[in-house]
Motif scaffolding. Sequence first.
Motif, PDB file in Angstrom:
ATOM      1  N   ALA A 105       0.986  -1.019  -0.068  1.00 48.90           N
ATOM      2  CA  ALA A 105      -0.064  -0.043  -0.099  1.00 48.90           C
ATOM      3  C   ALA A 105       0.808   1.308   0.183  1.00 48.90           C
ATOM      4  O   ALA A 105       0.426   2.399  -0.357  1.00 48.90           O
ATOM      5  CB  ALA A 105      -1.036   0.072   1.163  1.00 48.90           C
ATOM      6  N   GLU A 106       2.108   1.103   0.515  1.00 47.05           N
ATOM      7  CA  GLU A 106       3.064   2.250   0.518  1.00 47.05           C
ATOM      8  C   GLU A 106       3.548   2.592  -0.980  1.00 47.05           C
ATOM      9  O   GLU A 106       4.251   3.505  -1.219  1.00 47.05           O
ATOM     10  CB  GLU A 106       4.142   1.937   1.487  1.00 47.05           C
ATOM     11  CG  GLU A 106       3.771   1.723   2.854  1.00 47.05           C
ATOM     12  CD  GLU A 106       2.901   2.772   3.285  1.00 47.05           C
ATOM     13  OE1 GLU A 106       3.304   4.069   3.185  1.00 47.05           O
ATOM     14  OE2 GLU A 106       1.787   2.567   3.956  1.00 47.05           O
ATOM     15  N   THR A 107       3.249   1.541  -1.645  1.00 46.80           N
ATOM     16  CA  THR A 107       3.927   1.819  -3.221  1.00 46.80           C
ATOM     17  C   THR A 107       3.049   2.576  -3.798  1.00 46.80           C
ATOM     18  O   THR A 107       1.733   2.635  -3.911  1.00 46.80           O
ATOM     19  CB  THR A 107       4.180   0.456  -3.895  1.00 46.80           C
ATOM     20  OG1 THR A 107       4.814  -0.449  -2.903  1.00 46.80           O
ATOM     21  CG2 THR A 107       4.817   0.642  -5.264  1.00 46.80           C
ATOM     22  N   PHE A 108       3.602   3.664  -4.707  1.00 51.03           N
ATOM     23  CA  PHE A 108       2.841   4.536  -5.580  1.00 51.03           C
ATOM     24  C   PHE A 108       2.767   3.870  -6.985  1.00 51.03           C
ATOM     25  O   PHE A 108       3.684   3.628  -7.556  1.00 51.03           O
ATOM     26  CB  PHE A 108       3.567   5.983  -5.736  1.00 51.03           C
ATOM     27  CG  PHE A 108       2.806   6.752  -6.454  1.00 51.03           C
ATOM     28  CD1 PHE A 108       1.510   7.239  -6.151  1.00 51.03           C
ATOM     29  CD2 PHE A 108       3.375   7.659  -7.634  1.00 51.03           C
ATOM     30  CE1 PHE A 108       0.760   8.444  -6.756  1.00 51.03           C
ATOM     31  CE2 PHE A 108       2.758   8.633  -8.292  1.00 51.03           C
ATOM     32  CZ  PHE A 108       1.539   8.987  -7.871  1.00 51.03           C
ATOM     33  N   VAL A 109       1.396   3.378  -7.122  1.00 55.87           N
ATOM     34  CA  VAL A 109       1.267   2.734  -8.484  1.00 55.87           C
ATOM     35  C   VAL A 109       0.820   3.422  -9.656  1.00 55.87           C
ATOM     36  O   VAL A 109      -0.128   4.186  -9.191  1.00 55.87           O
ATOM     37  CB  VAL A 109       0.449   1.406  -8.192  1.00 55.87           C
ATOM     38  CG1 VAL A 109       0.552   0.319  -9.237  1.00 55.87           C
ATOM     39  CG2 VAL A 109       0.942   0.523  -7.005  1.00 55.87           C
ATOM     40  N   GLN A 132      -6.439   0.980  -7.260  1.00 54.53           N
ATOM     41  CA  GLN A 132      -5.338   0.236  -7.029  1.00 54.53           C
ATOM     42  C   GLN A 132      -4.114   0.874  -7.879  1.00 54.53           C
ATOM     43  O   GLN A 132      -2.889   0.428  -7.889  1.00 54.53           O
ATOM     44  CB  GLN A 132      -5.547  -1.114  -7.859  1.00 54.53           C
ATOM     45  CG  GLN A 132      -6.697  -1.996  -6.923  1.00 54.53           C
ATOM     46  CD  GLN A 132      -6.783  -3.343  -7.556  1.00 54.53           C
ATOM     47  OE1 GLN A 132      -6.979  -3.433  -8.804  1.00 54.53           O
ATOM     48  NE2 GLN A 132      -6.996  -4.251  -6.743  1.00 54.53           N
ATOM     49  N   VAL A 133      -4.443   1.930  -8.715  1.00 54.63           N
ATOM     50  CA  VAL A 133      -3.447   2.701  -9.261  1.00 54.63           C
ATOM     51  C   VAL A 133      -3.798   4.182  -8.819  1.00 54.63           C
ATOM     52  O   VAL A 133      -4.884   4.489  -8.735  1.00 54.63           O
ATOM     53  CB  VAL A 133      -3.180   2.516 -10.607  1.00 54.63           C
ATOM     54  CG1 VAL A 133      -2.846   1.418 -11.223  1.00 54.63           C
ATOM     55  CG2 VAL A 133      -4.324   3.118 -11.403  1.00 54.63           C
ATOM     56  N   GLN A 134      -2.813   5.085  -8.692  1.00 52.73           N
ATOM     57  CA  GLN A 134      -3.193   6.332  -7.953  1.00 52.73           C
ATOM     58  C   GLN A 134      -2.928   7.371  -9.132  1.00 52.73           C
ATOM     59  O   GLN A 134      -3.382   8.732  -9.072  1.00 52.73           O
ATOM     60  CB  GLN A 134      -2.242   6.795  -6.926  1.00 52.73           C
ATOM     61  CG  GLN A 134      -2.850   6.031  -5.583  1.00 52.73           C
ATOM     62  CD  GLN A 134      -2.155   4.630  -5.741  1.00 52.73           C
ATOM     63  OE1 GLN A 134      -0.991   4.489  -5.891  1.00 52.73           O
ATOM     64  NE2 GLN A 134      -2.857   3.512  -5.177  1.00 52.73           N
TER      65      GLN A 134
END
Lengths: 291, 488
Positions: free
Chosen positions: A24-28, A78-80
């Motif tokens: 969740a910490e990953t910026f996708v 799921q992607v930002q």
Amino acid sequence: MALNLIRKFVASSLLFMTAASASAETFVFTAIPDEDETKLVERFRGVADYLSEQLDVDVRYIPVKSYAAAVSAFRNNQVQLAWFGGLSGVQARRLVPGSEAIAQGVEDEAFQTYFIANTSTGIEPAQEFAELEDQLRGKTFTFGSKGSTSGRLMPEFHIRETFNEAPEDFFARVGFSGNHTRTLRLVEAGTYEVGALNFQVWEKELENGNIDTNAVQVIWETPAYPDYQWTIRGDVNERFGDGFKARVKEALLALDDKELLESFPRSGFIPASNDDYEPIRKTAEEIGILD
Amino acid sequence: MHSYPTVRASLIFVAVAVVGLLFADIAITASNPWRDLGNFFLGVVTPNFFSSEGLLTALLRTVAFAFVGVALGSFFGFLLALVYRLLPVRIFCAFIRAIHELFWALIFLQFFGFHPLTGVLAIAIPYSGIFAKVYSEILEEADPEPRRLLPPGTGMVAAFLYTRIPDCWEQLRTYTAYRLECGLRSSAILGFVGLPTLGFYLEASFSQGFYSDAGAMLILFYVLIATIPLWVRPKLLPVYILAAPFFLGEGLPIVWGNVERFFTEDIIPAPLRSGEGLAGMVPWLGDLMVNEALPGIWNTVLLTQIALVATGILALLAFPLISNHFGGPVRRTSGHVFLVIARSTPEYILAYILLQLWGPSMLPAVVALALHNGGIIGHLIGRQTNTLRLRPDAPTGFNRYTWELVPRVYRSFLAFLFYRWEIIMRETAILGILGIYTLGFYVDSAIQNIRFDRAMVLILITALLNIGVDALGRYIRRKLALQTMPTC
């Protein structure tokens, strides 16, 4: 021994479940699959590395198989961040209140669609679309993806407006190639006689010598309209810290890696806003793609 | 001869298909289809196994999704089979298996997104429905005699385990193993909608014309399926099943709010959502029916009927290839290889390949469906002829084929064909995603335009159509008194 094995399984299954929360910490981010996949993966891995460096968070690009999948992934958080086309951006922002178009390519302010034809049809380039009516009627025609702005929305709009007919009535056969590169290949090979594609894809392929100009040529260029843009979710600041959105925007605008920009292909990124895409929304509503 | 019911039924189906051909869009639109086909075969004989670093991972994921999906499907299918005599259960099972794996995947993608659960459920749900039906058929056929010999007062569970299961164990096992093979195919094609299995890379290579890469993937896939007897061992199964969930990849986290949103907003018909109420439903549904559902149904039925007859013809032409009533070992071996390839390649992949090469029309779909299904039936019939013993002075060659073998296997041939009718229709609908104007085309368009309410109505219609054809197929089989054996 067996107990040990079970313990290992339980431990790793717990790990499996927590993997979700850790990432969740990953910026996708994602992008609409408008071109050949190999090119997209190359291009956006470069962008991921660049953003990761600039933003100091893990950045991951995930490839998707359709425009709608890109919109859904964005909507589902799921992607930002996403590199959308005009239409997919409008769809996405309408579904995610608070999301914003933050940057577009320099070329996206005045984007174009090229209509191309296989030379065996004998269709000659024209200034006005209406001049081509007799020659185009009854030919086979391919759009790009169903959700594409330059490959579907704008060409369909001009066909309907100029010839007062739905594409499937005007042409003998209407297909959806899937993406711009494929539209080019299919018309070049004569599988379809006529097609419509993103002008940047055409120009880049032409420059790289990947087009057999004896087999296919541009027959009409549409007037300009706004297209691709980076769109970001409204809730990224809460997740990645205050000012995160502004930093992403800054990073994108500051991107000056020649090679990376060339892969888009764009000469640079400039600020954009949701309002810039009003004309696209209206057009989409007019031809019934948006409710 | 015309008075034989089987002949009459066959002639009616052929006539329908011939009339259908007049309406169908059959054409090769590519200007140079043979060159493209040549390039493709060149690619297959010069495979490039090192094209993508992700290839082995994709293969692993394909296997993992198949194992988890089929294991869950078989478990729940077995439970459902125990109560299969209840009408609601039968209807429920017919419904979930009438929706194709790819449609399930497209639905789950909308709220689970790229999470492994999407792929697992897309396989497990329709497979549960299929397992329930077939398991219950197998259990029903078990010999009731051992049961009667039990002393009174024997518990139900004990009686079931000791008298029913042993009798059908072999059949249950064979069928489950067979479904595992189907599961591998299903798992592979899930990649076409974005899951990390083989189809993902196959689609990418193919659409870019990297035929050597695509060839390598196809070869790996055939090897995987052909070697199933070597690597799927009863003793290893528990290990595979326990390990498989760990190889699904992690995907992206599920956001549960999306699930709620999908069911409470997305799939509610637009007029209801916007508060227009039932008055708005009439024009909405009318528009959907006239512009999408009806053309979709028409094309789906048309293509199904043509493909069904083409499948039958191909199966009848192909079975001598592996029958030991004809030819020598060389011919039979190549016949086997041809049929294995034909039936191991999912229709979806075959249709995709042919569409790329020949351009869009119903033709690639008909050929793909006929090759795959004809390959399966041809294989089964061919094997059956090997058990036939003819008189020593029986005619040979063509006469043996027409006067001795075909009449003997014709009934089971028809049984298989009608059994696969529903399966062919399920596939026909899904091939619309590739751009043929069947129901799947309109489902895909609705999803591409983010109109899940429309997509759901169209998927429901597709399911009902399948259930109808399934019932009709069963009715005809019963009418003609045809015995069936479950196949994939």
